[in-house]
Design a protein around this motif. Structure first.
Motif, PDB file in Angstrom:
ATOM      1  N   GLY A 274       0.833  -1.206   0.000  1.00 27.99           N
ATOM      2  CA  GLY A 274       0.000   0.000   0.000  1.00 27.99           C
ATOM      3  C   GLY A 274       0.862   1.248   0.000  1.00 27.99           C
ATOM      4  O   GLY A 274       2.081   1.183   0.189  1.00 27.99           O
ATOM      5  N   ALA A 275       0.236   2.392  -0.221  1.00 30.96           N
ATOM      6  CA  ALA A 275       0.965   3.662  -0.238  1.00 30.96           C
ATOM      7  C   ALA A 275       1.090   4.213   1.185  1.00 30.96           C
ATOM      8  O   ALA A 275       0.148   4.141   1.969  1.00 30.96           O
ATOM      9  N   ILE A 276       2.275   4.747   1.496  1.00 29.85           N
ATOM     10  CA  ILE A 276       2.517   5.382   2.793  1.00 29.85           C
ATOM     11  C   ILE A 276       3.288   6.672   2.550  1.00 29.85           C
ATOM     12  O   ILE A 276       4.333   6.668   1.900  1.00 29.85           O
ATOM     13  N   THR A 277       2.774   7.771   3.075  1.00 31.46           N
ATOM     14  CA  THR A 277       3.441   9.068   2.941  1.00 31.46           C
ATOM     15  C   THR A 277       3.632   9.695   4.315  1.00 31.46           C
ATOM     16  O   THR A 277       2.676   9.761   5.101  1.00 31.46           O
ATOM     17  N   PHE A 278       4.850  10.117   4.600  1.00 34.82           N
ATOM     18  CA  PHE A 278       5.091  10.862   5.832  1.00 34.82           C
ATOM     19  C   PHE A 278       4.518  12.265   5.638  1.00 34.82           C
ATOM     20  O   PHE A 278       4.884  12.972   4.703  1.00 34.82           O
ATOM     21  N   LYS A 279       3.601  12.653   6.528  1.00 33.33           N
ATOM     22  CA  LYS A 279       2.978  13.979   6.421  1.00 33.33           C
ATOM     23  C   LYS A 279       3.659  15.001   7.326  1.00 33.33           C
ATOM     24  O   LYS A 279       4.074  16.064   6.885  1.00 33.33           O
ATOM     25  N   THR A 280       3.738  14.694   8.616  1.00 26.15           N
ATOM     26  CA  THR A 280       4.343  15.629   9.559  1.00 26.15           C
ATOM     27  C   THR A 280       4.595  14.918  10.887  1.00 26.15           C
ATOM     28  O   THR A 280       4.255  13.737  11.045  1.00 26.15           O
ATOM     29  N   ALA A 281       5.164  15.620  11.823  1.00 30.99           N
ATOM     30  CA  ALA A 281       5.406  15.065  13.154  1.00 30.99           C
ATOM     31  C   ALA A 281       5.580  16.214  14.137  1.00 30.99           C
ATOM     32  O   ALA A 281       5.827  17.354  13.743  1.00 30.99           O
ATOM     33  N   VAL A 282       5.441  15.901  15.403  1.00 33.57           N
ATOM     34  CA  VAL A 282       5.680  16.874  16.473  1.00 33.57           C
ATOM     35  C   VAL A 282       6.591  16.217  17.497  1.00 33.57           C
ATOM     36  O   VAL A 282       6.387  15.059  17.868  1.00 33.57           O
ATOM     37  N   ARG A 283       7.574  16.967  17.934  1.00 27.56           N
ATOM     38  CA  ARG A 283       8.502  16.489  18.961  1.00 27.56           C
ATOM     39  C   ARG A 283       8.519  17.480  20.119  1.00 27.56           C
ATOM     40  O   ARG A 283       8.911  18.636  19.940  1.00 27.56           O
ATOM     41  N   PHE A 284       8.075  17.051  21.283  1.00 25.78           N
ATOM     42  CA  PHE A 284       8.123  17.870  22.495  1.00 25.78           C
ATOM     43  C   PHE A 284       9.166  17.273  23.438  1.00 25.78           C
ATOM     44  O   PHE A 284       9.102  16.088  23.761  1.00 25.78           O
ATOM     45  N   GLU A 285      10.102  18.091  23.869  1.00 25.73           N
ATOM     46  CA  GLU A 285      11.048  17.684  24.900  1.00 25.73           C
ATOM     47  C   GLU A 285      10.750  18.515  26.141  1.00 25.73           C
ATOM     48  O   GLU A 285      10.706  19.749  26.071  1.00 25.73           O
TER      49      GLU A 285
END
Length: 307
Positions: A274-285
């Motif tokens: 199937g198709a997989i696309t990375f859209k975005t992410a959030v990183r909180f430290e």
């Protein structure tokens, strides 16, 4: 005495009380800030006012998927000890559940939402936690994704929370391992950009300027023709992408896949059919960007000893 929206905001920061109650207090006291604080304390809303000024730079970053909605939050406390307290952790999870359910537009809106499973607002529940735990506690930020497939990752018991958002027609459970490995990459390397297409021209110009200056100062490189140096710079820029852009980085899970993250995603998509696309992410430290004033606690202890 008249008052402004800034006064309402300042009163909220001083007391931790919700915006509407702060406005009521200022109306009741004709805009007098000191009297407004007193009014809120008399109403039992600002019992935590003294703690509200203390620096909260510990706590917990937490990510989860709740009823299909991805959410990541950071809630701060004053000490690492409280950050591991069961009641505090439950409060953080409740904040995440509230954000997932209520879809608040921003942090102010979240603080006015009914805290998950109660008739109290998040602000009021936060005040309750301050009284129970005895430290300043503050919901700092959150992010939420209702679209696509989100995969959460919490590193080191809440030091870092990452939420990866993918676009795919595949079931969430099939892409969970891929999403977690990408999230671990983000937690470990904290890339400046997701993809090289996001690197702005001013950033590239600055990098190119630095690289050319370095070659000018290198006796072995200074005498080379300009076109040769330009070609070398282009090669160095590719290295810049591989160090600073998530999709161009080598996967940290070399035991799973050797190659770039974008190649890993393409490989996983092919394997899963199937198709997989990375859209975005959030990183909180937790605590990043907060000025920590360790002397606060030493001063408090010293004052108790003197007393």
């Amino acid at each position: 005495m008249a008052f402004s929206a800034t006064d309402v905001k300042n009163l909220r920061e001083m007391t931790g009380v919700g915006m509407m109650d702060c406005k009521k207090a200022l109306v009741a006291t004709d805009g007098d800030m000191d009297k407004a604080v007193e009014w809120l304390r008399e109403k039992g809303m600002a019992a935590s006012v003294k703690k509200a000024g203390r620096v909260a730079a510990e706590g917990m970053a937490y990510a989860a998927v709740i009823d299909g909605v991805g959410v990541v939050v950071e809630v701060n406390a004053e000490t690492d000890f409280v950050g591991k307290n069961e009641k505090f952790v439950d409060f953080v999870k409740g904040v995440a559940a509230t954000a997932a359910k209520e879809n608040p537009a921003d942090l102010d809106a979240l603080m006015e939402c009914k805290y998950n499973g109660t008739d109290l607002t998040v602000t009021q529940q936060q005040q309750e936690m301050v009284l129970v735990i005895g430290e300043n506690i503050k919901v700092r930020r959150f992010a939420r994704y209702a679209e696509g497939v989100s995969v959460p990752y919490v590193h080191a018991g809440g030091k870092i929370g990452v939420l990866v958002n993918l676009e795919t027609g595949l079931p969430a459970e099939q892409v969970a391992e891929l999403g977690k490995n990408i999230a671990m990459q983000i937690a470990a390397l904290n890339p400046r950009f997701w993809d090289k297409s996001q690197v702005t021209q001013d950033v590239l110009d600055e990098e190119k300027k630095v690289m050319l200056a370095q070659m000018e100062n290198d006796p072995k490189m200074a005498g080379k023709p300009e076109q040769v140096r330009e070609k070398i710079v282009m090669g160095k820029l590719n290295k810049f992408y591989s160090e600073n852009c998530l999709l161009q980085q080598d996967s940290v899970r070399a035991d799973v896949f050797e190659g770039s993250v974008e190649a890993y995603i393409a490989h996983a998509a092919k394997e899963l059919g199937g198709a997989i696309t990375f859209k975005t992410a959030v990183r909180f430290e937790k605590g990043e960007g907060i000025e920590k004033k360790q002397e606060n606690f030493a001063d408090e202890i010293a004052s108790l000893v003197k007393g």
